[in-house]
Design a protein around this motif. Structure first.
Motif, mmCIF file in Angstrom:
data_model
loop_
_atom_site.group_PDB
_atom_site.id
_atom_site.type_symbol
_atom_site.label_atom_id
_atom_site.label_comp_id
_atom_site.label_asym_id
_atom_site.label_seq_id
_atom_site.Cartn_x
_atom_site.Cartn_y
_atom_site.Cartn_z
ATOM 1 N N SER A 1 0.843 -1.197 0.000
ATOM 2 C CA SER A 1 0.000 0.000 0.000
ATOM 3 C C SER A 1 0.876 1.244 0.000
ATOM 4 O O SER A 1 1.867 1.319 0.733
ATOM 5 C CB SER A 1 -0.909 0.010 1.233
ATOM 6 N N SER A 2 0.494 2.233 -0.798
ATOM 7 C CA SER A 2 1.241 3.498 -0.816
ATOM 8 C C SER A 2 0.749 4.453 0.260
ATOM 9 O O SER A 2 1.335 5.508 0.461
ATOM 10 C CB SER A 2 1.107 4.166 -2.192
ATOM 11 N N GLY A 3 -0.328 4.079 0.952
ATOM 12 C CA GLY A 3 -0.935 4.983 1.920
ATOM 13 C C GLY A 3 -0.536 4.702 3.357
ATOM 14 O O GLY A 3 0.394 3.947 3.643
ATOM 15 N N GLU A 4 -1.304 5.298 4.250
ATOM 16 C CA GLU A 4 -1.036 5.209 5.688
ATOM 17 C C GLU A 4 -1.826 4.061 6.304
ATOM 18 O O GLU A 4 -2.992 3.853 5.963
ATOM 19 C CB GLU A 4 -1.433 6.521 6.361
ATOM 20 N N PRO A 5 -1.218 3.304 7.217
ATOM 21 C CA PRO A 5 -1.970 2.225 7.864
ATOM 22 C C PRO A 5 -2.911 2.786 8.926
ATOM 23 O O PRO A 5 -2.677 3.867 9.471
ATOM 24 C CB PRO A 5 -0.868 1.387 8.508
ATOM 25 N N PRO A 6 -3.988 2.055 9.242
ATOM 26 C CA PRO A 6 -4.824 2.462 10.374
ATOM 27 C C PRO A 6 -4.075 2.217 11.679
ATOM 28 O O PRO A 6 -2.978 1.643 11.681
ATOM 29 C CB PRO A 6 -6.052 1.555 10.245
ATOM 30 N N GLU A 7 -4.673 2.631 12.781
ATOM 31 C CA GLU A 7 -4.021 2.445 14.086
ATOM 32 C C GLU A 7 -3.726 0.970 14.345
ATOM 33 O O GLU A 7 -2.664 0.617 14.864
ATOM 34 C CB GLU A 7 -4.903 3.011 15.196
#
Length: 228
Positions: free
Chosen positions: A124-130
């Motif tokens: 994933s190029s995005g941010e992970p959830p908490e």
């Protein structure tokens, strides 16, 4: 009747918002390719050991999403956690990369294929959830696992999500609940003979590139601050 397998990207988008998936499917193929910055971030997942040895100055030139010192500390902690279970080497040196897998119901690119046991890893190029992974990514992971399992005729019970811009790697078990979410997304895509109803979660609409076509009314910054 034989049905054409659904793409991973359509399943992922439908799990997020079926209406967005409908508009996305109307785009020409060339407009559905990931932008160059996505590929640059995904490439980080092939260089973990190199990144751990890089200086803070060199790291700051990479497409990472957190300060370089924090990034290296986080990636080092990830390596330490995974090395103890022999997963770090499997993820750093997979048996195959960028494999196009076709299953009974879905198909698409599996970013990494791990062996012993057979498992997919998606980047994933995005941010992970908490904690955990996003629902749309869970559906994508189940799809990738099912496609590999169908091709190689073995059971796949786990998948991996990598967030290389943040130095985070997470494993997910393919639970009954996750498989049910996958089947729901599969049905949603197959039923797209017209635009489905708009989502009730308007926060998804704020950054959606199809907001104009969709006709949804999103709140402006002025209204969010109480001035409109």
């Amino acid at each position: 009747m034989t049905r054409t397998p659904i793409s991973f990207s359509d399943l992922r988008t439908a799990a997020y918002c079926p209406r967005k998936c409908y508009y996305q499917r109307m785009l020409p193929d060339e407009d559905r390719e990931p932008p160059p910055d996505v590929e640059a971030i995904r490439a980080l997942a092939t260089r973990y050991d190199e990144l751990l040895e890089a200086s803070p100055g060199a790291l700051s030139e990479e497409p990472i999403a957190v300060p370089s010192v924090r990034y290296r500390d986080r990636l080092a902690a990830t390596r330490e956690r995974l090395e103890g279970k022999d997963h770090w080497e499997r993820l750093s040196e997979p048996v195959d990369r960028a494999v196009f897998a076709t299953g009974r119901h879905c198909r698409g690119i599996v970013h990494k294929v791990l062996a012993d046991p057979l498992e997919p890893a998606l980047i994933s190029s995005g941010e992970p959830p908490e904690t955990g992974v996003w629902k749309s990514q869970s559906v994508h992971a189940v799809a990738a696992a099912k496609a590999l399992a169908w091709e190689q005729q073995v059971s796949v019970e786990r998948a991996w999500l990598e967030y290389p811009a943040y130095g985070v790697i997470r494993a997910i078990d393919l639970t009954t609940r996750r498989k049910a979410q996958y089947r729901s997304a599969l049905r949603a895509v197959r039923e797209l003979d017209g635009p489905p109803g708009r989502t009730n979660n308007r926060s998804k609409c704020e950054s959606c590139e199809f907001a104009t076509e969709c006709g949804v009314k999103t709140r402006t910054l002025r209204s969010l601050l109480g001035f409109g």
